[in-house]
Enzyme design. Structure first.
Site, PDB file in Angstrom:
ATOM      1  NE  ARG A  80      -8.696   0.744  -5.955  1.00  0.00           N
ATOM      2  CZ  ARG A  80      -8.048   1.514  -5.082  1.00  0.00           C
ATOM      3  NH1 ARG A  80      -8.706   2.371  -4.338  1.00  0.00           N
ATOM      4  NH2 ARG A  80      -6.737   1.421  -4.959  1.00  0.00           N
ATOM      5  NE  ARG A 149     -11.481   6.250  -1.956  1.00  0.00           N
ATOM      6  CZ  ARG A 149     -10.178   5.946  -1.993  1.00  0.00           C
ATOM      7  NH1 ARG A 149      -9.781   4.702  -2.063  1.00  0.00           N
ATOM      8  NH2 ARG A 149      -9.270   6.903  -1.939  1.00  0.00           N
ATOM      9  CE  LYS A 217      -9.995   2.894   2.008  1.00  0.00           C
ATOM     10  NZ  LYS A 217      -8.707   2.183   2.014  1.00  0.00           N
ATOM     11  CB  CYS A 483      -2.986  -1.284   0.423  1.00  0.00           C
ATOM     12  SG  CYS A 483      -2.719   0.454   0.065  1.00  0.00           S
TER      13      CYS A 483
HETATM   14 FE1  SRM Z   1      -4.590   1.424  -0.772  1.00  0.00          FE
HETATM   15  C1  SRM Z   1      -3.004   4.228  -1.833  1.00  0.00           C
HETATM   16  C2  SRM Z   1      -3.764  -0.154  -3.602  1.00  0.00           C
HETATM   17  C3  SRM Z   1      -6.742  -1.024   0.036  1.00  0.00           C
HETATM   18  C4  SRM Z   1      -4.641   2.563   2.456  1.00  0.00           C
HETATM   19  N1  SRM Z   1      -3.607   1.968  -2.470  1.00  0.00           N
HETATM   20  C5  SRM Z   1      -3.062   3.189  -2.718  1.00  0.00           C
HETATM   21  C6  SRM Z   1      -2.559   3.279  -4.172  1.00  0.00           C
HETATM   22  C7  SRM Z   1      -3.670   3.815  -5.005  1.00  0.00           C
HETATM   23  C8  SRM Z   1      -1.226   4.034  -4.374  1.00  0.00           C
HETATM   24  C9  SRM Z   1      -1.287   5.493  -4.763  1.00  0.00           C
HETATM   25  O1  SRM Z   1      -1.924   6.285  -4.051  1.00  0.00           O
HETATM   26  O2  SRM Z   1      -0.654   5.818  -5.768  1.00  0.00           O
HETATM   27  C10 SRM Z   1      -2.322   1.768  -4.439  1.00  0.00           C
HETATM   28  C11 SRM Z   1      -2.384   1.328  -5.883  1.00  0.00           C
HETATM   29  C12 SRM Z   1      -1.416   0.193  -6.125  1.00  0.00           C
HETATM   30  C13 SRM Z   1      -1.636  -0.516  -7.402  1.00  0.00           C
HETATM   31  O3  SRM Z   1      -0.738  -0.479  -8.253  1.00  0.00           O
HETATM   32  O4  SRM Z   1      -2.666  -1.162  -7.560  1.00  0.00           O
HETATM   33  C14 SRM Z   1      -3.297   1.142  -3.469  1.00  0.00           C
HETATM   34  N2  SRM Z   1      -5.227  -0.198  -1.695  1.00  0.00           N
HETATM   35  C15 SRM Z   1      -4.704  -0.741  -2.819  1.00  0.00           C
HETATM   36  C16 SRM Z   1      -5.261  -2.121  -3.083  1.00  0.00           C
HETATM   37  C17 SRM Z   1      -5.425  -2.440  -4.560  1.00  0.00           C
HETATM   38  C18 SRM Z   1      -4.354  -3.147  -2.390  1.00  0.00           C
HETATM   39  C19 SRM Z   1      -4.564  -4.583  -2.776  1.00  0.00           C
HETATM   40  O5  SRM Z   1      -3.542  -5.213  -3.085  1.00  0.00           O
HETATM   41  O6  SRM Z   1      -5.689  -5.087  -2.735  1.00  0.00           O
HETATM   42  C20 SRM Z   1      -6.577  -2.019  -2.286  1.00  0.00           C
HETATM   43  C21 SRM Z   1      -7.713  -1.462  -3.093  1.00  0.00           C
HETATM   44  C22 SRM Z   1      -8.965  -1.408  -2.296  1.00  0.00           C
HETATM   45  C23 SRM Z   1     -10.180  -0.993  -3.069  1.00  0.00           C
HETATM   46  O7  SRM Z   1     -10.674  -1.808  -3.844  1.00  0.00           O
HETATM   47  O8  SRM Z   1     -10.660   0.118  -2.858  1.00  0.00           O
HETATM   48  C24 SRM Z   1      -6.189  -1.011  -1.226  1.00  0.00           C
HETATM   49  N3  SRM Z   1      -5.592   0.911   0.908  1.00  0.00           N
HETATM   50  C25 SRM Z   1      -6.338  -0.210   1.070  1.00  0.00           C
HETATM   51  C26 SRM Z   1      -6.593  -0.453   2.459  1.00  0.00           C
HETATM   52  C27 SRM Z   1      -7.313  -1.645   3.047  1.00  0.00           C
HETATM   53  C28 SRM Z   1      -8.782  -1.415   3.162  1.00  0.00           C
HETATM   54  O9  SRM Z   1      -9.317  -0.398   2.756  1.00  0.00           O
HETATM   55  O10 SRM Z   1      -9.439  -2.303   3.699  1.00  0.00           O
HETATM   56  C29 SRM Z   1      -5.968   0.565   3.159  1.00  0.00           C
HETATM   57  C30 SRM Z   1      -5.870   0.698   4.705  1.00  0.00           C
HETATM   58  C31 SRM Z   1      -7.130   1.105   5.319  1.00  0.00           C
HETATM   59  C32 SRM Z   1      -7.264   2.596   5.318  1.00  0.00           C
HETATM   60  O11 SRM Z   1      -7.686   3.154   4.315  1.00  0.00           O
HETATM   61  O12 SRM Z   1      -6.916   3.209   6.323  1.00  0.00           O
HETATM   62  C33 SRM Z   1      -5.349   1.429   2.168  1.00  0.00           C
HETATM   63  N4  SRM Z   1      -3.986   3.141   0.131  1.00  0.00           N
HETATM   64  C34 SRM Z   1      -4.039   3.378   1.481  1.00  0.00           C
HETATM   65  C35 SRM Z   1      -3.372   4.621   1.757  1.00  0.00           C
HETATM   66  C36 SRM Z   1      -3.208   5.274   3.149  1.00  0.00           C
HETATM   67  C37 SRM Z   1      -4.360   6.124   3.498  1.00  0.00           C
HETATM   68  C38 SRM Z   1      -4.147   6.892   4.767  1.00  0.00           C
HETATM   69  O13 SRM Z   1      -5.062   7.000   5.561  1.00  0.00           O
HETATM   70  O14 SRM Z   1      -3.057   7.427   4.970  1.00  0.00           O
HETATM   71  C39 SRM Z   1      -2.890   5.105   0.518  1.00  0.00           C
HETATM   72  C40 SRM Z   1      -2.096   6.406   0.258  1.00  0.00           C
HETATM   73  C41 SRM Z   1      -2.942   7.627   0.305  1.00  0.00           C
HETATM   74  O15 SRM Z   1      -4.160   7.583   0.307  1.00  0.00           O
HETATM   75  O16 SRM Z   1      -2.325   8.694   0.359  1.00  0.00           O
HETATM   76  C42 SRM Z   1      -3.280   4.148  -0.470  1.00  0.00           C
HETATM   77 FE1  SF4 Z   2       1.297   0.692  -2.542  1.00  0.00          FE
HETATM   78 FE2  SF4 Z   2       1.896   0.975  -0.002  1.00  0.00          FE
HETATM   79 FE3  SF4 Z   2      -0.598   0.431  -0.708  1.00  0.00          FE
HETATM   80 FE4  SF4 Z   2       1.217  -1.416  -0.931  1.00  0.00          FE
HETATM   81  S1  SF4 Z   2       0.577  -0.471   0.989  1.00  0.00           S
HETATM   82  S2  SF4 Z   2      -0.276  -0.876  -2.522  1.00  0.00           S
HETATM   83  S3  SF4 Z   2       3.020  -0.276  -1.471  1.00  0.00           S
HETATM   84  S4  SF4 Z   2       0.481   2.283  -1.184  1.00  0.00           S
END
Ligand code: SRM
Ligand code: SF4
Length: 569
Positions: A80, A149, A217, A483
């Protein structure tokens, strides 16, 4: 519940000890990278590598076959790239494009936080990739991990002249909150090891040796646009602009979307406005809010460690008191109006008279199809004049800073690559899907690969009901981590199992209301049947200009979720 120095490690989450013992994020990453017997990192290094901006993954499509053949999973990495505010120039775009071809799977993923992701990078290509990213004057440190982030900034080109200042403030916050450990430069860029003797405070003056309890964030928005979904950020800054001049920011705290099915102690939450800070204090306020979370966040249970839970535990008054103890006293919030969280497509002129084109990028994935060659088209556009690219918080792309003559060139390039913007439904325009399968190890169901076909099917209903042009926000994720920010969408779909989703209704187009569970664990046929009934009713019974999310609440189809704590899966 401030943490004391008498640490009982046995009670803390195991990641806490790992961070503490990692020698400021070094761990044994060098050894793991050198191990040629496996495509994976050692488990502890896998955790630490997140702080350096990567995730170890494997191809979930081939998982079963490889297991049968007694092969280790097909390991590769997601990298990333941090892009504060999502802004890059043409040269940087071309560098990202080249990296995707040389080291990754020839696609560029634009994320929901305005970052680039490369998928499919093998372990032996990690160092070269990260070096190439840094050569492009971008980096990956703190793109993931328990740190602040990528800082987001509203990207809409039609916004006020204050954009440049807001972007500069966001970049200053991003830089100030970047970890200082030299580990990143030693491991990935081959810099000499820093002389020993530095004490911890010198190495990480803000974070210390255990960094934050969890990810953090920050996003900046410029009303009336909310294309970064400010209420979903741990810390949000809403620009207050008066007579074209940036005055400062309203401050929101406690947004966050990750939840776990079956764990009612987890819930999505929208941020609350706690005050106003003048523009010259924004970096200090960002640091102090983050420190409130650093000192008070839950380090025992990672499922309950985000700032949103700290905010609910301490209360807004408690947060204000903690801030005051750190010298931050905010003024009364100023009035503002946010209109929507979507992007505006097509050509728009900015305040300086330059042209910007917002392109819909389905699922944020830039690639070449046989006919429609978006990746190649963008690589040509990247060579025009002083082009600027802005990644949007909705996984879309803005190409801009064009003169009138350059607009013609851009249109010609898009046409010759068969990617000229064409008419799409208001639903598709407002769609987001997270990556999910085949790379995300946490996905229960498809999202990015599936939403295009699902929307095509819903489009048929929209045509029948005369709603094709109506803007409706739909967001899908492969699991409840959120996400794709599904919890404030008018239609939210969250994967439960292969081919099955929970359906949530009642978010709004501003992004300021959580939605509510409507149907659980349903397949495509049921999703379409349920939506058909609702959309027919909406077309017939909506009041003038009433949005779908407001309609389902007015009609009692779902009850409004007023607080995160009340949200149920
Ligand atoms: Fe996310 C984990 C992808 C935005 C909440 N996110 C992941 C992981 C890294 C899976 C992992 O932990 O193994 C995913 C990788 C998938 C892949 O193959 O690419 C992943 N998150 C993404 C992205 C790429 C989704 C997308 O299609 O755009 C976004 C990357 C953002 C960036 O550039 O930094 C992404 N993730 C978000 C958002 C939205 C936002 O930030 O605006 C959220 C919800 C907001 C928040 O953080 O509360 C989000 N991602 C999570 C979570 C849940 C966190 C929590 O509070 O429980 C996880 C899992 C974790 O952290 O344990 C996670
Ligand atoms: Fe993976 Fe769940 Fe985030 Fe989708 S919402 S990218 S399935 S961790």
């Amino acid at each position: 519940m401030a943490l004391t120095n008498d640490i009982d490690w046995s009670k803390l989450s195991e990641v806490e000890l790992l961070k503490h013992n990692s020698n400021y994020l070094r761990g044994t990453l060098e050894e793991s990278l050198a191990d040629e017997l496996t495509g994976a990192l050692a488990p502890d290094d896998r955790q630490l590598s997140k702080f350096h901006g990567m995730y170890q993954q494997f191809d979930r499509d081939t998982e079963a076959d490889r297991l049968k053949a007694k092969l280790e999973p097909d390991f590769s990495f997601l990298i990333r790239v941090r892009v504060p505010g999502g802004v890059v120039n043409g040269k940087q775009w071309l560098q990202m494009d080249a990296i995707s071809d040389q080291y990754a799977n020839s696609t560029l993923k634009l994320t929901t936080r305005q970052a680039f992701q490369f998928h499919g990078v093998f372990k032996h290509n990690l160092k070269s990739s990260i070096k190439a990213i840094n050569d492009a004057l971008l980096d990956t440190i703190a793109a993931c991990g328990d740190v602040n982030r990528n800082v987001m900034v509203s990207a809409n080109p039609a916004q006020s002249a204050a954009y440049g200042q807001v972007l500069a403030d966001a970049k200053a916050v991003n830089t100030h909150l970047t970890p200082q450990t030299p580990a990143y430069f030693e491991i990935w860029l081959g810099q000499d090891k820093v002389a020993s003797g530095m004490n911890g405070e010198e190495i990480e003056p803000i974070y210390g040796d255990r960094y934050l309890p969890r990810k953090f964030k920050i996003g900046f928005t410029i009303p009336p646009y909310n294309d970064i979904d400010v209420y979903t950020q741990d810390l949000g800054f809403i620009a207050i602009v008066e007579n074209g001049e940036l005055q400062g920011y309203n401050v929101t705290v406690g947004g966050g979307f990750g939840t776990t099915f079956g764990n009612s102690a987890t819930y999505p939450r929208l941020g609350n406005t706690i005050g106003f800070c003048p523009k010259n204090d924004v970096v200090n306020v960002a640091e102090k809010v983050m420190l409130v979370q650093k000192d008070n966040g839950n380090r025992f249970d990672r499922k309950n460690s985000r700032f949103k839970y700290t905010v609910d535990r301490l209360g807004l008054e408690g947060i204000t008191t903690e801030l005051a103890a750190r010298g931050v006293v905010l003024a009364e919030p100023k009035p503002y109006v946010l209109k929507r969280n979507g992007d505006e497509y097509g050509w728009l002129k900015d305040s300086k008279g330059k042209w910007y084109l917002t392109l819909f990028i389905e699922g944020g994935r830039i690639k070449n199809h046989e006919q429609a060659r978006m990746k190649d088209a963008l690589a040509q556009i990247a060579k025009i004049g002083e082009v600027e690219f802005r990644l949007t918080g909705n996984q879309n792309l803005i190409a801009g800073n064009f003169t009138d003559a350059e607009v013609k060139k851009v249109n010609k390039i898009l046409a010759s690559h068969h990617v000229s913007p064409f008419e799409i439904s208001g639903l598709r325009k407002n769609s987001i899907a997270c990556v999910a399968l085949n790379t995300c190890s946490l996905a229960f169901a498809e999202a990015e690969r599936y939403i295009p076909t699902l929307i095509t099917k819903i489009d048929t209903i929209l045509v029948e009901t005369g709603l094709f042009d109506k803007e409706i926000v739909i967001r899908m994720t492969g699991c409840p981590n959120g996400c794709g920010r599904p919890y404030n969408a008018e239609i939210g779909l969250i994967g439960k199992a292969p081919g099955r989703y929970n359906l949530y209704l009642g978010g709004n187009i501003v992004g300021s209301r959580l939605n509510t569970l409507f149907r659980e664990n349903i397949d495509e046929q049921r999703i379409l049947a349920e939506l058909k009934v609702l959309l027919i009713q909406y077309a017939a019974e909506r009041t003038e200009n009433e949005d779908f999310g407001d309609f389902v609440i007015r009609k009692g189809i779902v009850t409004e979720t007023k607080e995160g704590k009340d949200f149920r899966h």
